[in-house]
Write a protein that holds these residues in place. Structure first.
Motif, mmCIF file in Angstrom:
data_model
loop_
_atom_site.group_PDB
_atom_site.id
_atom_site.type_symbol
_atom_site.label_atom_id
_atom_site.label_comp_id
_atom_site.label_asym_id
_atom_site.label_seq_id
_atom_site.Cartn_x
_atom_site.Cartn_y
_atom_site.Cartn_z
ATOM 1 N N GLU A 1 0.601 -1.133 -0.207
ATOM 2 C CA GLU A 1 -0.100 -0.555 0.264
ATOM 3 C C GLU A 1 0.909 1.021 -0.050
ATOM 4 N N VAL A 2 1.985 1.514 0.762
ATOM 5 C CA VAL A 2 2.668 2.100 0.976
ATOM 6 C C VAL A 2 3.778 2.808 -0.136
ATOM 7 N N LEU A 3 4.494 1.974 -0.495
ATOM 8 C CA LEU A 3 5.752 1.312 -1.126
ATOM 9 C C LEU A 3 5.231 0.845 -2.849
ATOM 10 N N GLY A 4 3.646 0.700 -3.156
ATOM 11 C CA GLY A 4 3.521 0.122 -4.084
ATOM 12 C C GLY A 4 3.306 -1.731 -5.021
ATOM 13 N N GLN A 5 4.125 -1.801 -3.818
ATOM 14 C CA GLN A 5 5.073 -3.505 -4.743
ATOM 15 C C GLN A 5 3.448 -4.376 -5.089
ATOM 16 N N LYS A 6 3.747 -4.930 -6.570
ATOM 17 C CA LYS A 6 1.955 -5.040 -6.438
ATOM 18 C C LYS A 6 2.023 -6.716 -6.676
ATOM 19 N N ASN A 7 3.256 -7.706 -5.981
ATOM 20 C CA ASN A 7 2.718 -8.516 -6.064
ATOM 21 C C ASN A 7 2.919 -8.715 -4.321
ATOM 22 N N VAL A 8 2.644 -8.424 -3.401
ATOM 23 C CA VAL A 8 2.926 -8.919 -2.813
ATOM 24 C C VAL A 8 1.651 -9.724 -1.277
ATOM 25 N N LYS A 9 1.952 -10.617 -0.888
ATOM 26 C CA LYS A 9 0.649 -11.595 -0.403
ATOM 27 C C LYS A 9 0.799 -11.180 0.664
ATOM 28 N N LEU A 10 -0.520 -11.841 1.958
ATOM 29 C CA LEU A 10 -0.397 -11.842 3.431
ATOM 30 C C LEU A 10 -0.539 -13.737 3.697
ATOM 31 N N TYR A 11 0.671 -13.741 4.316
ATOM 32 C CA TYR A 11 -0.169 -15.408 4.614
ATOM 33 C C TYR A 11 -0.578 -15.676 6.008
ATOM 34 N N ALA A 12 -1.570 -15.875 5.845
ATOM 35 C CA ALA A 12 -2.585 -15.730 7.264
ATOM 36 C C ALA A 12 -2.784 -16.025 8.414
ATOM 37 N N GLY A 13 -2.200 -17.294 7.703
ATOM 38 C CA GLY A 13 -1.981 -19.062 9.033
ATOM 39 C C GLY A 13 -0.793 -18.497 9.704
ATOM 40 N N SER A 14 0.002 -18.730 8.921
ATOM 41 C CA SER A 14 1.608 -18.166 9.367
ATOM 42 C C SER A 14 2.240 -19.197 9.680
ATOM 43 N N MET A 15 3.117 -19.037 11.085
ATOM 44 C CA MET A 15 4.074 -20.332 11.635
ATOM 45 C C MET A 15 3.290 -20.753 12.671
#
Length: 318
Positions: free
Chosen positions: A268-282
């Motif tokens: 959102e701030v840097l505008g990178q287009k290919n970022v995902k969030l792994y919600a379940g994480s570790m």
């Protein structure tokens, strides 16, 4: 014909500029938000607990405590089921035309992660006009702006969201990413978690994703502050970090909370287009019965000591 082409191009550029100018900014200052409160399309979502909200909130803000956006007890990082999220956003009167502004307490950098996680969830549900109040209610109060205790009721919407999977990294996808080594996997946790020296209570074992790099979530804030740095400073932080804008990037942590801050910074701030969030994480990754690949896993003896320490802390703190 040449003049007509020039005119059409000029109108197109003007429309694009106008759209860019009117698009919601990911971060709003208290003054920015105050100027928007009379706009009926703006909906302030206060994610503090109900008691704190009742004691005082921004005029017109609706209350949706952070816990209502989280998953089950065994892994609160999981994205709740779509029917639950649909009922929640409908109760807040949200529609695709709403400019939703997420407000947390502003206590610290970890608190910012709650705003970022709710922002991410709303974006996953299809909302486009989204902002976070930078610094939360603490910044609002420090700016001398008023609050009230009026009960706020809004008409429910009939919004039927659909999940935008381009923002979501699943465990199954991560298994392939780890195997191929074709993505930048960014661990947002403090170094002790990344290095396997400690773990979240719900995690089965300490450590990190195989091939991951560490970028602590609080790097985006001045020390001791909950206010996100200006964009130009964020670019400098990114340049000195392991972020690679050319590669698919996945942000993760223990339960998708700290990771939301890194996702917010990059996407959102840097505008990178290919970022995902792994919600379940570790927590999800380490709980897998098949024993998924991990790095920085401590020895079995160290794991037993960590478990005993965690048990003692939980037992004798009651």
């Amino acid at each position: 014909m040449k003049h007509l082409t020039t005119l059409v191009l000029g109108l197109a550029l003007s429309a694009a500029a106008s759209a860019a100018a009117s698009a919601a900014q990911p971060l709003l200052s208290p003054a920015d938000l105050q100027a928007k409160l009379n706009n009926p399309q703006v909906r302030v979502i206060d994610i503090r607990d109900a008691k704190s909200y009742a004691a005082g909130h921004i005029a017109g803000a609706v209350n949706a405590p952070y816990g209502s956006w989280r998953g089950p007890a065994h892994n609160p990082g999981e994205l709740p089921e779509l029917p639950k999220l649909t009922a929640l956003v409908q109760s807040l009167g949200l529609t695709p035309a709403t400019h939703a502004v997420v407000v947390s307490s502003g206590a610290d950098a970890t608190d910012f992660g709650a705003s970022a996680r709710v922002y991410w969830t709303l974006k996953v549900l299809g909302l486009k006009e989204l902002s976070v109040l930078n610094g939360g209610l603490k910044a609002w109060s420090e700016a001398g702006l008023t609050q009230n205790t009026d009960a706020v009721k809004v008409a429910a919407s009939n919004f039927q969201p659909k999940l935008d999977h381009s923002q979501i990294a699943t465990k199954e996808e991560l298994i392939q990413r780890v195997k191929a080594g074709d993505a930048t996997l960014i661990d947002a946790r403090p170094a002790a978690f990344f290095n396997g020296e400690t773990k979240a209570p719900a995690a089965k074992v300490a450590g990190t994703l195989d091939g991951a790099v560490n970028l602590q979530h609080d790097k985006w804030f001045a020390p001791g502050s909950s206010t996100f740095v200006p964009a130009d400073q964020a670019k400098k932080i990114a340049a000195a970090s392991p972020i690679d804008p050319a590669k698919e990037t996945v942000s993760f942590c223990n339960t998708g909370h700290w990771a939301a801050t890194n996702w917010f910074a990059m996407s959102e701030v840097l505008g990178q287009k290919n970022v995902k969030l792994y919600a379940g994480s570790m927590v999800e990754w380490s709980q897998d019965p098949n024993g998924l690949p991990m790095a920085n896993v401590p020895s079995r003896t160290t794991q037993l000591l960590q478990d005993a320490k965690a048990w003692g802390a939980k037992t004798f703190s009651k």
